[in-house]
Scaffold this active site. Structure first.
Site: not given
Ligand code: AQP
Length: 337
Positions: A113, A197, A200
């Site tokens: 990040k 992966k 969002k």
């Molecule tokens: N691609 C994925 N496949 C399976 N699980 C996923 N998670 C995220 N992406 C995938 C799971 O969703 C939850 C969201 O956690 P978060 O909002 O704290 O952020 P993150 O893990 O960093 O997810 P994003 O979507 O990638 O958000 P941004 O873009 O803001 O960093 C967690 O349980 C994660 O494991």
């Protein structure tokens, strides 16, 4: 007493994406049957990416609305906003004094990040993020944390901290949590770059399937998903990441196993599978989107669920924090005696 489950997501987007849904939210809903469930919208975590105030406020409610629309039942589960329970930030400070610089520095998500936003955009909060996450979990004496694969390392840190507290402050200080990661859907990949992966905050919106997206755009993104030049429908994560990702999504939503899908599509073209999958995804997401819209359009109803959730969450969090403050030797404040 039922074991307790805690999990959370950051309000970093106007919609959750399918990876959030399959990797985490589906398990959240299932675990309500067997566990005492606590689910949070972690807005303090989202501050690490310096959102606009109004955007953060909107996304916080929209994220909660999607939890409820996906089947988190406020009659059975606590749903609340992290900043409404100040004990999260307080325990994070305590835990930061138990975390080594070296171990915090090993977190790969921070490396990814911070590389994305560059040195100028990287704040200390992004670095200490996993410590706040450990506080989120340990505050509720959590037994199980359903997350996707990307959160495994952070969960390990939470476990290490829990064990350290129990060693230094005495057994029973906190519960050591286990990760609940469902292998088949632990990592849903980006449609355009199927070795990364789905996220969002992905750079290309075409690579993501958003829960609240216009169905036409969802179908378009699936139909233009990157696949290899070979046209045999088979599951091979290394050699055929694009089609393997589509098969994973298809199987998770349709109920047929990947093997069954491969057999059913024998001799057919990628395009065929993409068209069918687009229909399956749109049909699956439509009621969730409609339901989320109903919650979004009733902010008072939504806020009252969040208010009730926060009040109950504070009851639990306050006890854990008081126990830990006492064990580390802080003089109890009047309200906490
Ligand atoms: N691609 C994925 N496949 C399976 N699980 C996923 N998670 C995220 N992406 C995938 C799971 O969703 C939850 C969201 O956690 P978060 O909002 O704290 O952020 P993150 O893990 O960093 O997810 P994003 O979507 O990638 O958000 P941004 O873009 O803001 O960093 C967690 O349980 C994660 O494991």
């Amino acid at each position: 007493m039922k074991p307790r489950v805690f999990s959370a997501m950051q309000p970093t987007s106007d919609s959750l994406q399918l990876g959030n849904y399959l990797g985490a939210l589906v398990q959240w809903v299932k675990l309500q049957d067997t566990h005492e469930a606590i689910y949070s919208v972690v807005d303090l975590h989202a501050l690490t990416v310096t959102p606009e105030p109004e955007t953060l406020r909107r996304r916080t409610r929209v994220t909660a609305a999607q939890y409820l629309a996906a089947g988190v039942d406020p009659e059975r589960s606590l749903v609340f906003v992290q900043s409404h329970v100040p004990e999260h930030a307080e325990l994070a400070w305590l835990l930061s004094t138990y975390t080594g610089m070296g171990e915090a520095g090993r977190m790969t998500q921070f490396k990814d990040k911070s590389a994305k936003v560059g040195e100028a955009g990287t704040n200390v909060g992004l670095f200490t993020y996993p410590i706040l996450m450990a506080a989120d979990i340990l505050l509720y004496d959590t037994d199980l944390v359903p997350v996707g694969e990307d959160q495994r390392q952070h969960l390990e840190l939470s476990r290490d901290l829990a064990e350290r507290l129990n060693t230094r402050l005495g057994e029973g200080s906190v519960v050591v949590p286990d990760a609940h990661i469902v292998k088949a859907v632990a990592k849903i990949y980006d449609l355009q770059e199927p070795t990364k992966k789905m996220s969002k905050t992905a750079t290309s919106p075409k690579g993501t399937i958003e829960i609240l997206q216009d169905p036409k755009q969802v179908a378009k993104n699936i139909k233009s998903a990157a696949t290899d030049s070979d046209s045999v429908i088979a599951f091979d994560r290394e050699a055929k990441p694009g089609i393997s990702n589509l098969l994973t999504i298809y199987s998770a939503l349709d109920g047929r196993s990947v093997e069954q899908l491969v057999a059913d599509y024998e001799g057919k073209m990628y395009g065929h599978l993409k068209v069918d999958l687009a229909d399956v995804v749109v049909e699956y997401l439509t009621p969730i989107r409609d339901n989320a819209m109903e919650w979004i359009e009733s902010p008072e109803r939504l806020d009252s669920v969040l208010e009730e959730g926060a009040a109950k969450a504070r009851g639990i969090a306050g006890q854990t924090l008081a126990r830990l403050y006492d064990r580390v030797g802080l003089v109890p404040a009047a309200g906490r005696r």
